[in-house]
Design an enzyme around this catalytic site. Structure first.
Site, PDB file in Angstrom:
ATOM      1  N   ASP A   1       1.013  -1.278   0.119  1.00 39.51           N
ATOM      2  CA  ASP A   1      -0.012   0.256  -0.232  1.00 39.51           C
ATOM      3  C   ASP A   1       0.912   0.961  -0.028  1.00 39.51           C
ATOM      4  OD1 ASP A   1      -2.142  -1.787   0.469  1.00 39.51           O
ATOM      5  OD2 ASP A   1      -2.908  -0.681   2.001  1.00 39.51           O
ATOM      6  N   ASP A   2       0.468   2.065  -0.123  1.00 41.51           N
ATOM      7  CA  ASP A   2       0.891   3.833  -0.266  1.00 41.51           C
ATOM      8  C   ASP A   2       2.299   4.089  -1.043  1.00 41.51           C
ATOM      9  OD1 ASP A   2      -0.995   3.745   2.323  1.00 41.51           O
ATOM     10  OD2 ASP A   2      -0.058   3.441   3.675  1.00 41.51           O
TER      11      ASP A   2
ATOM     12  N   HIS B   1      -5.741   2.730  -4.252  1.00 41.60           N
ATOM     13  CA  HIS B   1      -5.460   3.817  -3.138  1.00 41.60           C
ATOM     14  C   HIS B   1      -5.965   5.071  -2.964  1.00 41.60           C
ATOM     15  CE1 HIS B   1      -4.640   1.459   0.785  1.00 41.60           C
ATOM     16  NE2 HIS B   1      -3.306   2.844   1.404  1.00 41.60           N
TER      17      HIS B   1
ATOM     18  N   HIS C   1      -6.591   9.530   0.492  1.00 41.02           N
ATOM     19  CA  HIS C   1      -6.321   8.486   1.863  1.00 41.02           C
ATOM     20  C   HIS C   1      -6.711   9.561   3.239  1.00 41.02           C
ATOM     21  CE1 HIS C   1      -4.233   6.011   4.593  1.00 41.02           C
ATOM     22  NE2 HIS C   1      -3.369   5.112   3.508  1.00 41.02           N
TER      23      HIS C   1
ATOM     24  N   HIS D   1       3.649  -2.606   3.622  1.00 47.70           N
ATOM     25  CA  HIS D   1       3.883  -0.990   2.831  1.00 47.70           C
ATOM     26  C   HIS D   1       4.628  -0.735   2.040  1.00 47.70           C
ATOM     27  CE1 HIS D   1       0.556  -1.164   5.772  1.00 47.70           C
ATOM     28  NE2 HIS D   1      -0.095   0.125   5.161  1.00 47.70           N
TER      29      HIS D   1
END
Length: 438
Positions: free
Chosen positions: A154-155, A204, A208, A311
């Site tokens: 992620d991210d 994503h 966020h 991540h």
């Protein structure tokens, strides 16, 4: 950057080389106009120096996208977005946003009451992954193939991810990259590398935030402009997404589904993103990885595989992935992207890019087609090369294993963002408590 994570890998030689690369700076001039040139930079300071990418700069200057790192809204000048939103409104259930902004944007639902029956299948409340609204598919929280790890991060795109992506490439390992729209706009050449390396890209969201806290229009915009930004930068439009902090309910799922996005969650949380928050340490993260490995060794996934949340948030989270890769590979028979695990051979709206099926991937064909050239950066830069088709050795390795990773509660916000669009490592933990109706 945490040095201990780099120098204690089980794959000692590989990690030592990677650690050395982190500290190697190049004296020659860097090409920051193409994906290939950007991918050659391995000094984090140089990688994370901002640059201008003409298509993104022009689009932002023309107000074709919301301001980065703010909650997205449908632009008044964007007739295409307005028409698309109008076309799906009938598919959005009458479920109100959770909590009250601005507190709810970061996961503070402390003054919000919610029925104990969980009518909305709200993951943040009880990790519900089977929608209660008719017509919505279940979230992908585990993968169907036995002894298989659905591998994703992620991210991203993280500005300093080149060494990590080099490591994945050297191991012929593909993964699913859940990209934040604002990060894509900040680091477009880094986003292009995912396509060039044949990883799978998923949404994503734009900023966020906790998605259930947003209005219908904001939820739509968070999806829509991330999809548009990824298309602008990489030439592909994703068909999958992961909610920040797992925060999703049937209203958000319905909007995602109407936009062609399948929802992907996880079964275990590595908590790699929480180091330094509420006394979570690197040792805690190590233990979570080790628990997952033990579970795999003990046969927990003999009938169906699993997914752990990890991540590319910062150098620590990426170095943890490198550190434990060899052990994961030994414990699981297969480590594959989410799309491969579920035989999603067409991962994007565009049909000129294909993922291998699960059987193809584990047989050694980890790349099918890369969709041709990447978008050009403008007159000053040449066109980047897309992923090439071909076959090579797969990622299978036999093993048995077991162990337990802590299941995530979804009760904390992700780290906050600074003006450059990078995740702040020391963001404060935001807890919440949900009150039940009598």
């Amino acid at each position: 950057m945490r040095l201990s994570s780099l120098f204690t890998s089980q794959a000692a030689v590989s990690s030592a080389l990677i650690a050395t690369t982190f500290f190697t700076s190049s004296a020659k001039a860097q090409d920051r106009t193409t994906e290939q040139g950007e991918a050659q930079i391995t000094d984090p300071g140089q990688e994370c120096a901002q640059y201008s990418y003409p298509p993104v700069a022009a689009a932002l200057a023309a107000n074709e996208f919301p301001p980065i790192w703010t909650v997205a809204t449908i632009l008044s000048s964007d007739t295409n977005a307005q028409a698309k939103y109008q076309s799906i409104q009938s598919q959005i259930p009458n479920i109100q946003p959770k909590g009250t902004q601005p507190a709810s944007l970061t996961g503070d639902f402390s003054n919000f009451t919610y029925p104990s029956s969980d009518p909305d299948c709200w993951w943040t409340y009880d990790q519900c992954t089977t929608p209660k609204l008719a017509g919505l598919p279940p979230d992908l929280a585990v993968v169907p193939e036995p002894d298989t790890l659905g591998y994703g991060f992620d991210d991203g795109p993280n500005c300093s991810h080149n060494v990590f992506y080099d490591f994945l490439s050297q191991n012929n390992q593909k993964a699913t990259m859940f990209y934040i729209g604002s990060n894509v706009m900040d680091w477009p050449l880094e986003a292009q590398r995912a396509v060039a390396d044949s990883h799978e890209i998923c949404v994503h969201t734009w900023s966020h935030r906790y998605m259930t806290s947003l209005t219908n229009e904001e939820v739509f915009a968070e999806f829509y402009y991330t999809m548009q930004g990824i298309k602008l930068v990489t030439g592909v439009t994703p068909t999958c997404w992961r909610p920040p902090s797992g925060d999703v309910d049937d209203r958000v799922r319905a909007i995602a589904h109407a936009l062609g996005l399948r929802t992907i969650i996880w079964k275990y949380d590595s908590n790699d993103w929480r180091v330094g928050i509420n006394n979570i340490t690197a040792a805690n993260v190590d233990q979570n990885y080790e628990d997952l490995i033990s579970r795999a060794q003990n046969g927990t996934y003999a009938t169906a595989g699993t997914i752990m949340l990890t991540h590319e948030l910062n150098n620590f989270t990426m170095s943890e992935a490198v550190k434990f890769y060899a052990q994961l590979k030994a414990a699981f028979k297969y480590i594959v992207p989410m799309g491969v695990a579920t035989n999603q051979t067409q991962p994007y709206v565009e049909t000129n890019y294909s993922l291998p099926s699960f059987e193809q991937y584990i047989s050694g064909t980890t790349t099918i087609s890369g969709g041709g050239p990447l978008p050009t950066g403008g007159s000053s830069g040449s066109t980047g090369s897309g992923s090439s088709s071909g076959t090579s050795s797969g990622t299978s390795s036999s093993g048995t294993s077991s162990g337990g990773t802590k299941s995530s509660t979804g009760a904390a916000s992700r780290a906050s963002f600074d003006g450059l669009g990078m995740l702040a490592a020391g963001a404060a933990f935001v807890g919440f408590a949900v009150k039940l109706l009598a």
